[in-house]
Motif scaffolding. Sequence first.
Motif, PDB file in Angstrom:
ATOM      1  N   LEU A 234       4.674  -0.080  -1.723  1.00 14.53           N
ATOM      2  CA  LEU A 234       5.199  -1.424  -1.441  1.00 14.53           C
ATOM      3  C   LEU A 234       4.504  -2.037  -0.233  1.00 14.53           C
ATOM      4  CD1 LEU A 234       9.064  -0.968  -1.950  1.00 14.53           C
ATOM      5  CD2 LEU A 234       7.494  -2.272  -3.407  1.00 14.53           C
ATOM      6  N   VAL A 235       4.271  -1.227   0.796  1.00 15.24           N
ATOM      7  CA  VAL A 235       3.587  -1.711   1.995  1.00 15.24           C
ATOM      8  C   VAL A 235       2.139  -2.069   1.663  1.00 15.24           C
ATOM      9  CG1 VAL A 235       2.907  -1.175   4.369  1.00 15.24           C
ATOM     10  CG2 VAL A 235       5.081  -0.314   3.467  1.00 15.24           C
ATOM     11  N   GLY A 283       1.957   4.381  11.233  1.00 19.14           N
ATOM     12  CA  GLY A 283       1.190   3.188  10.876  1.00 19.14           C
ATOM     13  C   GLY A 283       1.825   2.430   9.726  1.00 19.14           C
ATOM     14  N   LEU A 284       2.310   3.169   8.725  1.00 22.15           N
ATOM     15  CA  LEU A 284       2.998   2.527   7.594  1.00 22.15           C
ATOM     16  C   LEU A 284       4.281   1.843   8.045  1.00 22.15           C
ATOM     17  CD1 LEU A 284       2.632   5.170   4.730  1.00 22.15           C
ATOM     18  CD2 LEU A 284       1.725   2.854   4.724  1.00 22.15           C
ATOM     19  N   ILE A 285       5.022   2.502   8.923  1.00 21.63           N
ATOM     20  CA  ILE A 285       6.284   1.934   9.404  1.00 21.63           C
ATOM     21  C   ILE A 285       6.046   0.631  10.164  1.00 21.63           C
ATOM     22  CG2 ILE A 285       8.192   2.305  11.025  1.00 21.63           C
ATOM     23  CD1 ILE A 285       8.019   5.323  10.204  1.00 21.63           C
ATOM     24  N   ARG A 286       5.003   0.602  11.001  1.00 25.83           N
ATOM     25  CA  ARG A 286       4.701  -0.620  11.764  1.00 25.83           C
ATOM     26  C   ARG A 286       4.320  -1.765  10.832  1.00 25.83           C
ATOM     27  NH1 ARG A 286       2.661   3.363  15.158  1.00 25.83           N
ATOM     28  NH2 ARG A 286       0.546   3.216  14.300  1.00 25.83           N
ATOM     29  N   ALA A 288       5.151  -2.025   7.657  1.00 28.07           N
ATOM     30  CA  ALA A 288       6.348  -2.368   6.886  1.00 28.07           C
ATOM     31  C   ALA A 288       7.235  -3.329   7.683  1.00 28.07           C
ATOM     32  CB  ALA A 288       7.122  -1.099   6.529  1.00 28.07           C
ATOM     33  N   SER A 289       7.329  -3.083   8.979  1.00 25.04           N
ATOM     34  CA  SER A 289       8.120  -3.972   9.833  1.00 25.04           C
ATOM     35  C   SER A 289       7.524  -5.371   9.859  1.00 25.04           C
ATOM     36  CB  SER A 289       8.199  -3.394  11.248  1.00 25.04           C
ATOM     37  OG  SER A 289       8.886  -4.259  12.119  1.00 25.04           O
ATOM     38  N   ASP A 290       6.179  -5.460   9.927  1.00 26.39           N
ATOM     39  CA  ASP A 290       5.510  -6.764   9.920  1.00 26.39           C
ATOM     40  C   ASP A 290       5.815  -7.539   8.648  1.00 26.39           C
ATOM     41  OD1 ASP A 290       4.394  -6.168  12.371  1.00 26.39           O
ATOM     42  OD2 ASP A 290       2.454  -5.543  11.543  1.00 26.39           O
ATOM     43  N   VAL A 295      11.556   0.939   4.807  1.00 25.03           N
ATOM     44  CA  VAL A 295      10.957   2.231   4.422  1.00 25.03           C
ATOM     45  C   VAL A 295      11.796   3.355   5.037  1.00 25.03           C
ATOM     46  CG1 VAL A 295       8.596   1.454   3.987  1.00 25.03           C
ATOM     47  CG2 VAL A 295       9.310   1.934   6.333  1.00 25.03           C
ATOM     48  N   PRO A 296      13.037   3.515   4.597  1.00 27.43           N
ATOM     49  CA  PRO A 296      13.947   4.479   5.241  1.00 27.43           C
ATOM     50  C   PRO A 296      13.489   5.928   5.145  1.00 27.43           C
ATOM     51  CG  PRO A 296      14.880   3.635   3.186  1.00 27.43           C
ATOM     52  CD  PRO A 296      13.690   2.787   3.499  1.00 27.43           C
TER      53      PRO A 296
END
Length: 310
Positions: A234-235, A283-286, A288-290, A295-296
Amino acid sequence: MKFCIVGGGSLGLLLTAKYTLANIPVVLITRTKEQAKIIRRYGLQLTEEKREHAANFACYSMVEIKENDVDLNLDWIFLMVKQHHINLSLGQDISTLMKAHTKLLCFQNGIGHEEKLSSWIPSNKIYLAITTEAAKKNSAHKVEHTGKGNIWIGQESQKSESFDKSEKKLIKSLSDAGFKAQMTNNMSSIIWNKLLINSVINPLTAILKVSNGKLLTSENWMQLMKNLLEEGKLVAKAAGIETEVHLWDQLIEVCQKTSNNTSSMLQDILEGRETEIDRINGGLIRLASDYKIDVPNHQVVFNMVKGLTN
């Protein structure tokens, strides 16, 4: 052509040994004086297909390069340190090694290192490499080739299908050293495909303390693997990256082919070293936040790995 490998970890030692055994001029630069002294004294021992090979070559620590003002006149520098070791000091050291014709090839996991390196190195000299080769460092001067794979090389922005003379010579050198390597103009997709696979295998093996193949022995673990992969896809989609259609099948294949391997993140946990969790799942989490994507599952495994290293 003259090559230099920066980083005395498992893959750095593997490529140095293979280049040396193929009579290709190569210099190894290690992080510590201690490792450089051991290699100069005993040489490098490569174990491959149950056979041992001895390799001797020029080896210095980065400190020794600076103290002795060594001029290497390099065509290619292979940067083979982990991403969290890329800092101001290393960036400046790499820039001083580069001549007008020198190019930098980066073998890091995760995302973001090209942008960081461009603070010190011109972007048009930076190349990215993704590899599925596997190696295990058994001591400062001993390395084992634990799995053959492929090496893809390219520049993130390159769209042309034509490659220059130095790029072709690079691929020939890798081939002569026994590797399967190719230039590509689809580097972004390849980087993301490996990132998504690493973001599943690495943290789960580190948390569960199992080999890669063991992840396939539990339906519950495999469901978690699917959840992590789908979140990552998804990201990637939000970032405009086209991922492989059969990425789940590739993930399973990687686990099967490296069934007995210990992931690099698990090795770091067992040795008490800093992991690459910030550059892979972080890196994925950052991103995803943008993009305002939840992404639990990635957040949970990120927190668990960070907890193991505190």
